[in-house]
Motif scaffolding. Structure first.
Motif, PDB file in Angstrom:
ATOM      1  N   HIS A  59       0.779  -1.234   0.000  1.00  0.00           N
ATOM      2  CA  HIS A  59       0.000   0.000   0.000  1.00  0.00           C
ATOM      3  C   HIS A  59       0.817   1.294   0.000  1.00  0.00           C
ATOM      4  O   HIS A  59       0.246   2.375  -0.033  1.00  0.00           O
ATOM      5  N   LEU A  60       2.126   1.200   0.068  1.00  0.00           N
ATOM      6  CA  LEU A  60       2.968   2.400   0.098  1.00  0.00           C
ATOM      7  C   LEU A  60       3.578   2.622  -1.281  1.00  0.00           C
ATOM      8  O   LEU A  60       4.174   1.705  -1.854  1.00  0.00           O
ATOM      9  N   ARG A  61       3.417   3.809  -1.805  1.00  0.00           N
ATOM     10  CA  ARG A  61       3.942   4.153  -3.132  1.00  0.00           C
ATOM     11  C   ARG A  61       4.765   5.424  -3.048  1.00  0.00           C
ATOM     12  O   ARG A  61       4.453   6.330  -2.288  1.00  0.00           O
ATOM     13  N   GLY A  65       9.139  11.822  -5.343  1.00  0.00           N
ATOM     14  CA  GLY A  65      10.162  11.846  -4.309  1.00  0.00           C
ATOM     15  C   GLY A  65       9.660  11.695  -2.887  1.00  0.00           C
ATOM     16  O   GLY A  65      10.449  11.739  -1.944  1.00  0.00           O
ATOM     17  N   VAL A  66       8.362  11.524  -2.673  1.00  0.00           N
ATOM     18  CA  VAL A  66       7.817  11.324  -1.330  1.00  0.00           C
ATOM     19  C   VAL A  66       6.922  10.084  -1.334  1.00  0.00           C
ATOM     20  O   VAL A  66       6.499   9.623  -2.384  1.00  0.00           O
ATOM     21  N   TYR A  67       6.645   9.555  -0.148  1.00  0.00           N
ATOM     22  CA  TYR A  67       5.814   8.358  -0.036  1.00  0.00           C
ATOM     23  C   TYR A  67       4.370   8.726   0.268  1.00  0.00           C
ATOM     24  O   TYR A  67       4.078   9.669   0.994  1.00  0.00           O
ATOM     25  N   GLN A  76      -3.069   8.823   1.992  1.00  0.00           N
ATOM     26  CA  GLN A  76      -2.536   9.569   3.128  1.00  0.00           C
ATOM     27  C   GLN A  76      -1.083   9.915   2.877  1.00  0.00           C
ATOM     28  O   GLN A  76      -0.358   9.165   2.261  1.00  0.00           O
ATOM     29  N   GLY A  77      -0.669  11.050   3.402  1.00  0.00           N
ATOM     30  CA  GLY A  77       0.715  11.464   3.234  1.00  0.00           C
ATOM     31  C   GLY A  77       0.789  12.918   2.923  1.00  0.00           C
ATOM     32  O   GLY A  77      -0.176  13.643   3.169  1.00  0.00           O
ATOM     33  N   PRO A  78       1.865  13.390   2.430  1.00  0.00           N
ATOM     34  CA  PRO A  78       3.087  12.671   2.052  1.00  0.00           C
ATOM     35  C   PRO A  78       3.945  12.353   3.277  1.00  0.00           C
ATOM     36  O   PRO A  78       3.856  13.013   4.303  1.00  0.00           O
ATOM     37  N   PHE A  79       4.778  11.315   3.135  1.00  0.00           N
ATOM     38  CA  PHE A  79       5.666  10.877   4.199  1.00  0.00           C
ATOM     39  C   PHE A  79       7.116  11.054   3.762  1.00  0.00           C
ATOM     40  O   PHE A  79       7.427  10.976   2.580  1.00  0.00           O
ATOM     41  N   CYS A  80       7.976  11.274   4.739  1.00  0.00           N
ATOM     42  CA  CYS A  80       9.395  11.547   4.484  1.00  0.00           C
ATOM     43  C   CYS A  80      10.101  10.312   3.914  1.00  0.00           C
ATOM     44  O   CYS A  80      10.124   9.255   4.560  1.00  0.00           O
ATOM     45  N   THR A  89      10.392   4.330   9.498  1.00  0.00           N
ATOM     46  CA  THR A  89       9.252   4.990  10.144  1.00  0.00           C
ATOM     47  C   THR A  89       8.564   5.914   9.152  1.00  0.00           C
ATOM     48  O   THR A  89       9.203   6.552   8.327  1.00  0.00           O
ATOM     49  N   LEU A  90       7.247   5.976   9.267  1.00  0.00           N
ATOM     50  CA  LEU A  90       6.473   6.879   8.417  1.00  0.00           C
ATOM     51  C   LEU A  90       6.248   8.179   9.177  1.00  0.00           C
ATOM     52  O   LEU A  90       5.510   8.215  10.150  1.00  0.00           O
TER      53      LEU A  90
END
Length: 128
Positions: A59-61, A65-67, A76-80, A89-90
């Motif tokens: 489920h993570l894409r 340049g961000v997840y 949900q996001g963006p994550f580092c 870690t998200l």
């Protein structure tokens, strides 16, 4: 693994009046049981961690340049990317004026380009 015939052996020792030897065998079985329960708990935690890894891998894409994480059809996001790639870690990125910033590692990331507006059909008037 517990050896269940030991319980009959303990019962026979109690019946024969050899309580001290039966107690020793009970204590041995108790320590084995505790060790098995500890191992089961460790394995449960390991299975849970592997299930989380499997869920994230599905489920993570990574986009621009961000997840981004998709759960229950919601993005949900963006994550580092740095925190996820190095620490696993998200960490959700915070929007700044012209960039995104990670509150954990402090790295900045450019804002993703805005989504292109859908092209509208051009209406050509009929000749009169």
């Amino acid at each position: 693994m517990l050896d269940y015939r030991r319980f009959k052996e303990i019962n026979d020792l109690f019946a024969a009046g050899q309580a001290e030897q039966a107690r020793r065998l009970l204590m041995e079985l108790q320590s084995r049981c505790i060790a098995l329960r500890d191992e089961m708990e460790r394995l449960r935690q390991q299975v849970h961690a592997l299930e989380e890894i499997l869920y994230l891998s599905k489920h993570l894409r990574q986009e621009n340049g961000v997840y981004w994480l998709t759960t229950a059809g919601v993005r949900q996001g963006p994550f580092c990317p740095y925190c996820y790639d190095t620490l696993g870690t998200l960490i959700r990125l915070e929007a700044r004026e012209f960039s995104l910033s990670c509150p954990a590692c402090g790295q900045g990331h450019p804002l993703p380009p805005p989504a292109a507006a859908p092209r509208m059909a051009r209406i050509i008037p009929f000749a009169r």
